[in-house]
Design a protein around this motif. Structure first.
Motif, PDB file in Angstrom:
ATOM      1  N   ASP A  14       0.819  -1.218   0.000  1.00  0.00           N
ATOM      2  CA  ASP A  14       0.000   0.000   0.000  1.00  0.00           C
ATOM      3  C   ASP A  14       0.853   1.268   0.000  1.00  0.00           C
ATOM      4  O   ASP A  14       0.387   2.322  -0.443  1.00  0.00           O
ATOM      5  CB  ASP A  14      -0.962   0.014   1.192  1.00  0.00           C
ATOM      6  CG  ASP A  14      -2.141  -0.936   0.984  1.00  0.00           C
ATOM      7  OD1 ASP A  14      -2.456  -1.271  -0.182  1.00  0.00           O
ATOM      8  OD2 ASP A  14      -2.745  -1.345   1.987  1.00  0.00           O
ATOM      9  N   TRP A  17       2.464   1.207  -3.939  1.00  0.00           N
ATOM     10  CA  TRP A  17       1.504   1.408  -5.014  1.00  0.00           C
ATOM     11  C   TRP A  17       1.383   2.875  -5.464  1.00  0.00           C
ATOM     12  O   TRP A  17       1.396   3.143  -6.669  1.00  0.00           O
ATOM     13  CB  TRP A  17       0.147   0.828  -4.624  1.00  0.00           C
ATOM     14  CG  TRP A  17      -0.983   1.266  -5.504  1.00  0.00           C
ATOM     15  CD1 TRP A  17      -2.094   1.972  -5.126  1.00  0.00           C
ATOM     16  CD2 TRP A  17      -1.137   1.033  -6.914  1.00  0.00           C
ATOM     17  NE1 TRP A  17      -2.905   2.197  -6.199  1.00  0.00           N
ATOM     18  CE2 TRP A  17      -2.348   1.628  -7.321  1.00  0.00           C
ATOM     19  CE3 TRP A  17      -0.356   0.391  -7.874  1.00  0.00           C
ATOM     20  CZ2 TRP A  17      -2.806   1.596  -8.636  1.00  0.00           C
ATOM     21  CZ3 TRP A  17      -0.811   0.352  -9.189  1.00  0.00           C
ATOM     22  CH2 TRP A  17      -2.021   0.952  -9.562  1.00  0.00           C
ATOM     23  N   PRO A  18       1.265   3.867  -4.568  1.00  0.00           N
ATOM     24  CA  PRO A  18       1.143   5.246  -5.060  1.00  0.00           C
ATOM     25  C   PRO A  18       2.367   5.712  -5.879  1.00  0.00           C
ATOM     26  O   PRO A  18       2.225   6.467  -6.839  1.00  0.00           O
ATOM     27  CB  PRO A  18       1.000   6.085  -3.787  1.00  0.00           C
ATOM     28  CG  PRO A  18       0.563   5.141  -2.737  1.00  0.00           C
ATOM     29  CD  PRO A  18       1.129   3.798  -3.114  1.00  0.00           C
ATOM     30  N   ILE A  19       3.535   5.246  -5.503  1.00  0.00           N
ATOM     31  CA  ILE A  19       4.750   5.595  -6.244  1.00  0.00           C
ATOM     32  C   ILE A  19       4.693   4.952  -7.625  1.00  0.00           C
ATOM     33  O   ILE A  19       4.921   5.609  -8.649  1.00  0.00           O
ATOM     34  CB  ILE A  19       6.013   5.147  -5.477  1.00  0.00           C
ATOM     35  CG1 ILE A  19       6.084   5.838  -4.110  1.00  0.00           C
ATOM     36  CG2 ILE A  19       7.269   5.430  -6.301  1.00  0.00           C
ATOM     37  CD1 ILE A  19       7.145   5.264  -3.177  1.00  0.00           C
ATOM     38  N   GLN A  21       2.066   3.854  -9.272  1.00  0.00           N
ATOM     39  CA  GLN A  21       0.965   4.419 -10.062  1.00  0.00           C
ATOM     40  C   GLN A  21       1.337   5.787 -10.631  1.00  0.00           C
ATOM     41  O   GLN A  21       1.074   6.072 -11.800  1.00  0.00           O
ATOM     42  CB  GLN A  21      -0.292   4.516  -9.205  1.00  0.00           C
ATOM     43  CG  GLN A  21      -1.511   4.995  -9.987  1.00  0.00           C
ATOM     44  CD  GLN A  21      -2.742   5.078  -9.128  1.00  0.00           C
ATOM     45  OE1 GLN A  21      -2.666   5.442  -7.948  1.00  0.00           O
ATOM     46  NE2 GLN A  21      -3.884   4.743  -9.692  1.00  0.00           N
ATOM     47  N   GLU A  22       1.938   6.623  -9.816  1.00  0.00           N
ATOM     48  CA  GLU A  22       2.338   7.967 -10.258  1.00  0.00           C
ATOM     49  C   GLU A  22       3.300   7.894 -11.444  1.00  0.00           C
ATOM     50  O   GLU A  22       3.121   8.583 -12.452  1.00  0.00           O
ATOM     51  CB  GLU A  22       3.009   8.702  -9.086  1.00  0.00           C
ATOM     52  CG  GLU A  22       3.707   9.983  -9.456  1.00  0.00           C
ATOM     53  CD  GLU A  22       4.654  10.483  -8.368  1.00  0.00           C
ATOM     54  OE1 GLU A  22       5.315  11.491  -8.621  1.00  0.00           O
ATOM     55  OE2 GLU A  22       4.741   9.856  -7.284  1.00  0.00           O
ATOM     56  N   SER A  25       1.646   5.733 -14.650  1.00  0.00           N
ATOM     57  CA  SER A  25       0.548   6.429 -15.331  1.00  0.00           C
ATOM     58  C   SER A  25       1.035   7.621 -16.138  1.00  0.00           C
ATOM     59  O   SER A  25       0.387   8.026 -17.108  1.00  0.00           O
ATOM     60  CB  SER A  25      -0.535   6.852 -14.334  1.00  0.00           C
ATOM     61  OG  SER A  25      -0.049   7.840 -13.455  1.00  0.00           O
ATOM     62  N   LYS A  38      -3.736  -2.031  -9.579  1.00  0.00           N
ATOM     63  CA  LYS A  38      -2.984  -2.303  -8.350  1.00  0.00           C
ATOM     64  C   LYS A  38      -2.568  -3.766  -8.239  1.00  0.00           C
ATOM     65  O   LYS A  38      -1.440  -4.061  -7.848  1.00  0.00           O
ATOM     66  CB  LYS A  38      -3.824  -1.879  -7.134  1.00  0.00           C
ATOM     67  CG  LYS A  38      -3.071  -1.898  -5.831  1.00  0.00           C
ATOM     68  CD  LYS A  38      -3.924  -1.316  -4.701  1.00  0.00           C
ATOM     69  CE  LYS A  38      -3.169  -1.295  -3.400  1.00  0.00           C
ATOM     70  NZ  LYS A  38      -3.987  -0.731  -2.298  1.00  0.00           N
ATOM     71  N   THR A  60       7.201   6.382   6.277  1.00  0.00           N
ATOM     72  CA  THR A  60       6.761   6.564   4.897  1.00  0.00           C
ATOM     73  C   THR A  60       7.713   5.931   3.894  1.00  0.00           C
ATOM     74  O   THR A  60       8.923   6.175   3.945  1.00  0.00           O
ATOM     75  CB  THR A  60       6.621   8.070   4.583  1.00  0.00           C
ATOM     76  OG1 THR A  60       5.765   8.664   5.555  1.00  0.00           O
ATOM     77  CG2 THR A  60       6.071   8.308   3.191  1.00  0.00           C
ATOM     78  N   SER A  86       9.386   8.521  -5.201  1.00  0.00           N
ATOM     79  CA  SER A  86       8.183   9.355  -5.154  1.00  0.00           C
ATOM     80  C   SER A  86       8.548  10.797  -5.516  1.00  0.00           C
ATOM     81  O   SER A  86       9.679  11.251  -5.272  1.00  0.00           O
ATOM     82  CB  SER A  86       7.520   9.295  -3.778  1.00  0.00           C
ATOM     83  OG  SER A  86       8.344   9.902  -2.806  1.00  0.00           O
TER      84      SER A  86
END
Length: 164
Positions: A14, A17-19, A21-22, A25, A38, A60, A86
């Motif tokens: 979790d 994933w944001p890293i 996806q950023e 994408s 995901k 983080t 990130s």
């Protein structure tokens, strides 16, 4: 606050994933489908590689990398890595730190070389950094990467022998 690199676990997904996806994408540096979901991403980044690591600052996750065998059989002495930082942690030298960490790990795991298979030539920061860290551009795939803004650009194959 100190940063640490440690092996990733399922519980880290979790935060990874944001890293992922950023970066994916945006479509500017990795040849993954920009609509990778995901679950697919977890298979690509966390489950399929031999090892995946995270860089953690406090609680983080701010960066991640994977290491995997590049080819089977006669090519299994060469590994491949992917690195993601990130957006809010860029400029701190994390890519350098992760690449150095991965090279040491690769040697410990018995790999003789590291290869980056598909570096977008427009990813100038990565090309410059990998070159500075001793990777040679050994191949150019003309117009192999479809950049979302620049269209078809070259993809580079970069390689470094790790053994004496």
């Amino acid at each position: 606050m100190a940063m640490i690199i440690r092996e990733a676990t399922d519980a880290d997904w979790d935060g990874i994933w944001p890293i992922f996806q950023e970066i994916v994408s945006a479509g500017q540096t990795y040849a993954y489908d920009i609509h990778t979901n995901k679950q697919q991403a977890k298979q690509i980044w966390l489950n399929a590689p031999r090892k995946t690591f995270v860089v953690v600052e406090g609680e983080t996750i701010i960066a991640t990398y994977y290491l995997k065998t590049n080819q089977a059989g006669p090519g299994q002495h060469v590994c491949n890595c992917g690195y993601m930082v990130s957006a809010n942690a860029r400029g701190k030298g994390l890519a350098t730190t992760m690449c150095n960490h991965s090279q040491q790990l690769a040697k410990e795991l018995g790999y003789k070389a590291m290869q980056f298979n598909f570096v977008a030539s427009t990813n100038e920061g990565a090309v410059r950094l990998w070159s500075k860290l001793g990777f040679a551009t050994v191949g150019c795939l003309p117009k192999a990467f479809n950049h979302p803004e620049l269209g078809l650009v070259d993809a580079l194959v970069m390689y470094k022998w790790l053994s004496p």
